[in-house]
Enzyme design. Structure first.
Site, PDB file in Angstrom:
ATOM      1  N   TYR A  24       0.764  -1.205  -0.252  1.00  0.00           N
ATOM      2  CA  TYR A  24      -0.020   0.186  -0.409  1.00  0.00           C
ATOM      3  C   TYR A  24       0.763   1.199   0.108  1.00  0.00           C
ATOM      4  O   TYR A  24       0.646   2.566  -1.109  1.00  0.00           O
ATOM      5  CB  TYR A  24      -0.364   0.338   1.889  1.00  0.00           C
ATOM      6  CG  TYR A  24      -1.939  -1.233   1.300  1.00  0.00           C
ATOM      7  CD1 TYR A  24      -2.899  -1.054   0.646  1.00  0.00           C
ATOM      8  CD2 TYR A  24      -1.365  -2.543   2.477  1.00  0.00           C
ATOM      9  CE1 TYR A  24      -4.004  -2.636   0.156  1.00  0.00           C
ATOM     10  CE2 TYR A  24      -2.552  -3.028   2.416  1.00  0.00           C
ATOM     11  CZ  TYR A  24      -3.315  -3.937   1.843  1.00  0.00           C
ATOM     12  OH  TYR A  24      -4.271  -4.474   1.499  1.00  0.00           O
ATOM     13  N   ASN A  47     -13.156  -1.534  -4.589  1.00  0.00           N
ATOM     14  CA  ASN A  47     -13.275  -3.009  -5.311  1.00  0.00           C
ATOM     15  C   ASN A  47     -14.537  -2.128  -5.837  1.00  0.00           C
ATOM     16  O   ASN A  47     -15.164  -3.170  -5.663  1.00  0.00           O
ATOM     17  CB  ASN A  47     -13.470  -3.560  -4.040  1.00  0.00           C
ATOM     18  CG  ASN A  47     -12.458  -4.745  -4.743  1.00  0.00           C
ATOM     19  OD1 ASN A  47     -12.175  -5.001  -6.248  1.00  0.00           O
ATOM     20  ND2 ASN A  47     -12.368  -6.476  -3.752  1.00  0.00           N
ATOM     21  N   CYS A  55      -6.303  -6.775  -6.557  1.00  0.00           N
ATOM     22  CA  CYS A  55      -6.424  -5.988  -5.335  1.00  0.00           C
ATOM     23  C   CYS A  55      -5.475  -7.413  -4.740  1.00  0.00           C
ATOM     24  O   CYS A  55      -4.511  -6.563  -3.427  1.00  0.00           O
ATOM     25  CB  CYS A  55      -7.337  -5.945  -4.452  1.00  0.00           C
ATOM     26  SG  CYS A  55      -8.951  -5.864  -5.049  1.00  0.00           S
ATOM     27  N   HIS A  56      -5.458  -8.229  -4.727  1.00  0.00           N
ATOM     28  CA  HIS A  56      -5.277  -9.605  -4.278  1.00  0.00           C
ATOM     29  C   HIS A  56      -3.049  -9.689  -4.000  1.00  0.00           C
ATOM     30  O   HIS A  56      -2.572 -10.095  -3.082  1.00  0.00           O
ATOM     31  CB  HIS A  56      -5.428 -10.661  -4.146  1.00  0.00           C
ATOM     32  CG  HIS A  56      -4.973 -10.945  -5.577  1.00  0.00           C
ATOM     33  ND1 HIS A  56      -5.870 -10.461  -6.885  1.00  0.00           N
ATOM     34  CD2 HIS A  56      -3.667 -12.101  -5.940  1.00  0.00           C
ATOM     35  CE1 HIS A  56      -5.262 -11.828  -8.294  1.00  0.00           C
ATOM     36  NE2 HIS A  56      -3.971 -11.775  -7.303  1.00  0.00           N
ATOM     37  N   GLU A  82       0.248 -17.672  -7.291  1.00  0.00           N
ATOM     38  CA  GLU A  82       0.791 -16.923  -8.518  1.00  0.00           C
ATOM     39  C   GLU A  82       2.304 -17.433  -8.463  1.00  0.00           C
ATOM     40  O   GLU A  82       3.419 -16.416  -8.514  1.00  0.00           O
ATOM     41  CB  GLU A  82       0.178 -16.229  -8.752  1.00  0.00           C
ATOM     42  CG  GLU A  82      -0.404 -15.621  -8.955  1.00  0.00           C
ATOM     43  CD  GLU A  82      -1.364 -14.059  -8.727  1.00  0.00           C
ATOM     44  OE1 GLU A  82      -0.364 -13.318  -8.395  1.00  0.00           O
ATOM     45  OE2 GLU A  82      -2.692 -13.508  -9.552  1.00  0.00           O
TER      46      GLU A  82
END
Length: 103
Positions: A24, A47, A55-56, A82
């Site tokens: 952030y 969102n 956003c994850h 990922e």
DNA sequence: AGTAAGGCGGGCA
DNA sequence: GTGCCCGCCTTAC
């Protein structure tokens, strides 16, 4: 540009590829607002388009996941898929996954 | 126009 | 390593 702060956040976020992470504070800093980390979280919290905004891939500066509209649990699962290694709810090797924003 | 709340960050006990 | 407090920015009512 009349784009709001949130708009810029979304753009940067779209620029972050899978497997890469950001914080952030890093996003805020990239926008010129060093201490706007909270504002960033607030923007992501809205969102508007969950699918369009990864956003994850945005976590705290200390390695913790922070929060997620769909649930922190889901966030962790996505990151793991990922290729991000997470231990005890915290991301390890965060620096290795951190994405560099190049204007 | 003012107030309140929020997916943080950093520092200190 | 964990917990608590204060500080900073934006958006919405």
């Amino acid at each position: 540009m009349e784009s709001s702060f949130a708009e810029k956040v979304y753009r940067l976020l779209q620029k972050v590829p899978a497997g890469k992470l950001t914080t952030y504070g890093a996003l805020a800093k990239a926008l010129g607002k060093k201490g706007a980390a909270r504002a960033v979280g607030q923007a992501l919290g809205k969102n508007p388009q969950l699918v369009r905004l990864p956003c994850h891939r945005v976590i705290k500066n200390d390695g913790s996941l922070g929060g997620y509209a769909e649930g922190v649990r889901k966030k962790m699962a996505l990151l793991r898929k990922e290729g991000v290694i997470i231990r005890h709810g915290r991301v390890i090797f965060l620096e290795k996954h951190l994405h560099t924003f190049i204007p």
